[in-house]
Design a protein around this motif. Structure first.
Motif, PDB file in Angstrom:
ATOM      1  N   GLY A 143       0.761  -1.131   0.045  1.00 52.26           N
ATOM      2  CA  GLY A 143      -0.047  -0.058  -0.174  1.00 52.26           C
ATOM      3  C   GLY A 143       0.808   1.498  -0.158  1.00 52.26           C
ATOM      4  N   PRO A 144       0.471   2.614   0.274  1.00 48.24           N
ATOM      5  CA  PRO A 144      -0.940   2.803   0.972  1.00 48.24           C
ATOM      6  C   PRO A 144      -2.120   2.163   0.156  1.00 48.24           C
ATOM      7  CG  PRO A 144      -0.111   4.751   0.224  1.00 48.24           C
ATOM      8  CD  PRO A 144       1.138   3.574   0.201  1.00 48.24           C
ATOM      9  N   TRP A 145      -3.303   2.144   0.619  1.00 50.82           N
ATOM     10  CA  TRP A 145      -4.562   1.822  -0.192  1.00 50.82           C
ATOM     11  C   TRP A 145      -4.852   2.661  -1.413  1.00 50.82           C
ATOM     12  CZ3 TRP A 145      -9.242   4.474  -0.806  1.00 50.82           C
ATOM     13  CH2 TRP A 145      -9.976   3.933  -1.584  1.00 50.82           C
ATOM     14  N   GLY A 146      -4.833   3.895  -1.106  1.00 47.85           N
ATOM     15  CA  GLY A 146      -5.074   5.031  -2.038  1.00 47.85           C
ATOM     16  C   GLY A 146      -4.503   4.735  -3.374  1.00 47.85           C
ATOM     17  N   ALA A 147      -3.362   4.823  -3.314  1.00 46.31           N
ATOM     18  CA  ALA A 147      -2.421   4.543  -4.601  1.00 46.31           C
ATOM     19  C   ALA A 147      -2.513   3.297  -5.232  1.00 46.31           C
ATOM     20  CB  ALA A 147      -0.797   4.873  -4.056  1.00 46.31           C
ATOM     21  N   TRP A 148      -2.579   2.224  -4.477  1.00 41.70           N
ATOM     22  CA  TRP A 148      -2.799   0.971  -4.756  1.00 41.70           C
ATOM     23  C   TRP A 148      -4.109   0.788  -5.790  1.00 41.70           C
ATOM     24  CZ3 TRP A 148      -6.862  -2.295  -3.618  1.00 41.70           C
ATOM     25  CH2 TRP A 148      -6.716  -3.522  -4.263  1.00 41.70           C
ATOM     26  N   PHE A 149      -5.263   1.309  -5.305  1.00 41.83           N
ATOM     27  CA  PHE A 149      -6.673   1.260  -5.897  1.00 41.83           C
ATOM     28  C   PHE A 149      -6.523   2.168  -6.906  1.00 41.83           C
ATOM     29  CE2 PHE A 149     -11.174   2.477  -5.791  1.00 41.83           C
ATOM     30  CZ  PHE A 149     -11.701   1.315  -5.748  1.00 41.83           C
ATOM     31  N   GLY A 150      -6.218   3.060  -7.128  1.00 43.00           N
ATOM     32  CA  GLY A 150      -5.739   3.909  -8.272  1.00 43.00           C
ATOM     33  C   GLY A 150      -5.194   3.270  -9.526  1.00 43.00           C
ATOM     34  N   GLU A 151      -4.029   2.916  -9.101  1.00 42.41           N
ATOM     35  CA  GLU A 151      -3.253   2.400 -10.190  1.00 42.41           C
ATOM     36  C   GLU A 151      -3.507   0.975 -10.570  1.00 42.41           C
ATOM     37  OE1 GLU A 151      -1.397   4.413 -12.064  1.00 42.41           O
ATOM     38  OE2 GLU A 151      -1.837   5.910 -10.689  1.00 42.41           O
ATOM     39  N   ASP A 188      -8.100   5.341   4.457  1.00 45.08           N
ATOM     40  CA  ASP A 188      -6.714   4.449   4.416  1.00 45.08           C
ATOM     41  C   ASP A 188      -7.119   3.444   5.525  1.00 45.08           C
ATOM     42  OD1 ASP A 188      -4.889   3.330   3.107  1.00 45.08           O
ATOM     43  OD2 ASP A 188      -3.114   4.304   4.627  1.00 45.08           O
ATOM     44  N   GLU A 189      -6.895   2.352   5.115  1.00 44.96           N
ATOM     45  CA  GLU A 189      -7.175   1.042   6.169  1.00 44.96           C
ATOM     46  C   GLU A 189      -6.214  -0.027   5.802  1.00 44.96           C
ATOM     47  OE1 GLU A 189     -10.851  -0.572   6.859  1.00 44.96           O
ATOM     48  OE2 GLU A 189     -11.935   1.363   7.509  1.00 44.96           O
ATOM     49  N   ARG A 190      -5.850  -1.009   6.951  1.00 47.39           N
ATOM     50  CA  ARG A 190      -5.121  -1.946   6.519  1.00 47.39           C
ATOM     51  C   ARG A 190      -6.062  -2.945   5.485  1.00 47.39           C
ATOM     52  NH1 ARG A 190      -6.991  -6.421   9.587  1.00 47.39           N
ATOM     53  NH2 ARG A 190      -8.346  -5.640  11.452  1.00 47.39           N
ATOM     54  N   PRO A 191      -5.092  -3.774   4.887  1.00 44.06           N
ATOM     55  CA  PRO A 191      -5.926  -4.863   3.978  1.00 44.06           C
ATOM     56  C   PRO A 191      -6.952  -5.691   4.633  1.00 44.06           C
ATOM     57  CG  PRO A 191      -3.648  -4.743   3.573  1.00 44.06           C
ATOM     58  CD  PRO A 191      -3.723  -4.261   5.031  1.00 44.06           C
ATOM     59  N   ALA A 192      -8.224  -5.716   4.047  1.00 44.34           N
ATOM     60  CA  ALA A 192      -9.203  -6.601   4.608  1.00 44.34           C
ATOM     61  C   ALA A 192      -9.292  -7.852   3.620  1.00 44.34           C
ATOM     62  CB  ALA A 192     -10.445  -5.882   4.706  1.00 44.34           C
ATOM     63  N   ARG A 193     -10.009  -9.149   4.082  1.00 45.40           N
ATOM     64  CA  ARG A 193     -10.145 -10.200   3.167  1.00 45.40           C
ATOM     65  C   ARG A 193     -11.395  -9.906   2.273  1.00 45.40           C
ATOM     66  NH1 ARG A 193      -8.316 -16.205   4.661  1.00 45.40           N
ATOM     67  NH2 ARG A 193      -6.799 -14.715   5.671  1.00 45.40           N
ATOM     68  N   VAL A 194     -11.116  -9.451   1.020  1.00 46.86           N
ATOM     69  CA  VAL A 194     -12.609  -8.806   0.273  1.00 46.86           C
ATOM     70  C   VAL A 194     -12.739  -9.974  -0.716  1.00 46.86           C
ATOM     71  CG1 VAL A 194     -12.162  -6.705   1.063  1.00 46.86           C
ATOM     72  CG2 VAL A 194     -11.440  -7.394  -1.194  1.00 46.86           C
ATOM     73  N   HIS A 195     -14.204 -10.110  -0.957  1.00 43.59           N
ATOM     74  CA  HIS A 195     -14.796 -10.705  -2.097  1.00 43.59           C
ATOM     75  C   HIS A 195     -14.227 -10.220  -3.495  1.00 43.59           C
ATOM     76  CE1 HIS A 195     -17.739 -11.683  -5.386  1.00 43.59           C
ATOM     77  NE2 HIS A 195     -18.110 -12.801  -4.625  1.00 43.59           N
ATOM     78  N   GLY A 196     -14.458  -8.769  -3.541  1.00 45.70           N
ATOM     79  CA  GLY A 196     -13.970  -8.083  -4.579  1.00 45.70           C
ATOM     80  C   GLY A 196     -14.801  -7.886  -5.965  1.00 45.70           C
ATOM     81  N   ASP A 197     -15.893  -8.572  -5.979  1.00 43.09           N
ATOM     82  CA  ASP A 197     -16.795  -8.288  -6.953  1.00 43.09           C
ATOM     83  C   ASP A 197     -18.267  -8.568  -6.448  1.00 43.09           C
ATOM     84  OD1 ASP A 197     -17.958  -8.129  -9.530  1.00 43.09           O
ATOM     85  OD2 ASP A 197     -17.553 -10.307 -10.442  1.00 43.09           O
ATOM     86  N   LEU A 198     -18.592  -7.883  -5.133  1.00 42.42           N
ATOM     87  CA  LEU A 198     -19.791  -8.195  -4.421  1.00 42.42           C
ATOM     88  C   LEU A 198     -21.045  -7.530  -5.029  1.00 42.42           C
ATOM     89  CD1 LEU A 198     -20.413 -10.128  -2.443  1.00 42.42           C
ATOM     90  CD2 LEU A 198     -19.768  -8.199  -0.677  1.00 42.42           C
TER      91      LEU A 198
END
Length: 293
Positions: A143-151, A188-198
Motif C-alpha cells: 500500500g498505501p491503499w489509495g495509490a494501490w486502488f488508483g493504479e 486508508d485502512e489495512r488490507p481486509a479479506r474482500v470478495h472483490g466483485d460483490l
C-alpha cells in the motif's frame, strides 16, 4: 461417479460428462461462463462452470478456486466448497436457493464483517487476478491503499474503457482527476479479506437461511469496496439491515458514505471495459458526485 470417487479422481469429471455418465441440467451462470447442475449417482449435486467456447484464459478457474478457498478459510460467510478445479472447468458445492429474509441479511452483515476482519497479508493476492472476463493486477503490495486502488484497480479498466470507446475523453479525464487526488478522500485502512466483485448477483440466498458468496475476485483490499458494491444495480435485499449488522461487529470509518461512489467506480469501470458504453452514464454519475458537480 459418486462424491467419494469425485474427491479421489476430480480429473475424471470432464470424461464422465463427455460420455453422458452424469445428469447435467443447465442453469443461469452470469455473463461470462456456461453453468450447469450436475447430479452424481449418490444424488449429490454440484454447480459446474465452463468457458462458453474455446479455452479460458490461463489460470482463470484456478484463480476463482483459490479465491473461494481463501474466503472460506475465514469461517464466517458460507462459501461453496471447491471439488474440481481444472483448466477447462470448475465444480463447486451446490447451494439450494432460498429467500432473502431480514434475519438472513442481518447474519450476513455480521458474517461479512468477520470475513473482512480475517485480513490479508497485503493488497492484492498471491494468485493471478480476474474480475468477470478481465484480467486484474493482483501483484502483492504493502500500500498505501489509495495509490494501490488508483493504479491497480481504477486506471487499468479506465484505459481499456477508453480504448474501446466506452467512455468519452471528458469522462476519462475526469476519472484521471479522481485518481490523482485519491488520497484526499481519506479512509486508508489495512488490507481486509474482500470478495472483490460483490454486486448483489453474487450473493446467493440459500434455503438454509443464510447468504452465500459466489463468483469472487478475492484479494486483500478495502472493506468499503465490498459494501459499496452491494448497493449497485438495484442493491442487495435488506441492504440497510446488512450494513447495520455489519457495523455492530466492526464500525466503519468516519466519512465512509462520502466514499461509496469512489469504491463503486471500480466495478463500474469493469463494466464499461467488459460490456461497453451502456454503463458509461453510471460511471459519469459516480464521477460527478466525487468531483462535487
Amino acid at each position: 461417479m459418486d462424491l467419494p470417487y469425485l474427491r479421489a479422481h476430480p480429473q475424471h469429471l470432464p470424461t464422465f460428462l463427455t460420455h453422458q455418465r452424469i445428469r447435467e441440467t443447465p442453469v443461469g451462470g452470469g455473463h461470462v461462463c456456461t453453468a450447469s447442475r450436475l447430479t452424481l449417482d449418490d444424488g449429490f449435486s454440484l454447480f459446474a462452470k465452463t468457458w462458453p467456447s474455446g479455452k479460458p484464459p490461463e489460470h482463470f478457474f484456478a484463480t476463482e478456486a483459490a479465491g473461494l478457498s481463501w474466503l472460506r478459510e475465514a469461517g464466517t460467510v458460507p462459501i461453496p466448497e471447491v471439488f474440481v478445479a481444472l483448466d477447462e472447468m470448475l465444480a463447486l458445492e451446490w447451494v439450494e436457493p432460498g429467500s432473502a429474509t431480514a434475519a438472513a441479511a442481518e447474519r450476513f452483515g455480521r458474517d461479512l464483517a468477520g470475513m473482512h476482519r480475517a485480513g490479508a497479508d497485503g493488497f492484492g493476492a498471491s494468485w493471478p487476478g480476474f474480475i468477470g472476463p478481465l484480467q486484474q493486477d493482483n501483484t502483492p503490495s504493502e500500500g498505501p491503499w489509495g495509490a494501490w486502488f488508483g493504479e491497480r484497480r481504477l486506471r487499468p479498466h479506465l484505459r481499456t474503457s477508453a480504448d474501446r470507446g466506452a467512455l468519452s475523453p471528458d469522462d476519462v479525464a475526469a476519472v484521471d482527476r479522481i485518481i490523482e487526488r485519491i488520497d484526499s478522500y481519506g479512509g486508508d485502512e489495512r488490507p481486509a479479506r474482500v470478495h472483490g466483485d460483490l454486486w448483489p448477483g453474487n450473493v446467493l440466498w440459500g434455503a438454509d437461511g443464510r447468504a452465500w458468496l459466489v463468483d469472487p475476485a478475492a484479494h486483500g483490499g478495502h472493506r468499503e469496496t465490498d459494501l459499496a458494491q452491494l448497493a449497485l444495480f438495484g442493491g442487495a435485499p435488506h441492504l440497510q439491515s446488512i450494513l447495520s449488522a455489519y457495523e455492530e461487529v466492526w464500525p466503519l470509518s468516519e466519512g465512509w458514505r462520502d466514499r461509496v461512489a469512489l469504491h463503486q467506480l471500480h466495478l463500474l469501470l469493469v463494466h464499461t471495459a467488459a460490456f461497453g458504453a451502456a454503463y458509461g452514464g453510471a460511471v459519469r454519475s459516480a464521477v460527478d458526485s466525487l468531483l462535487g458537480r
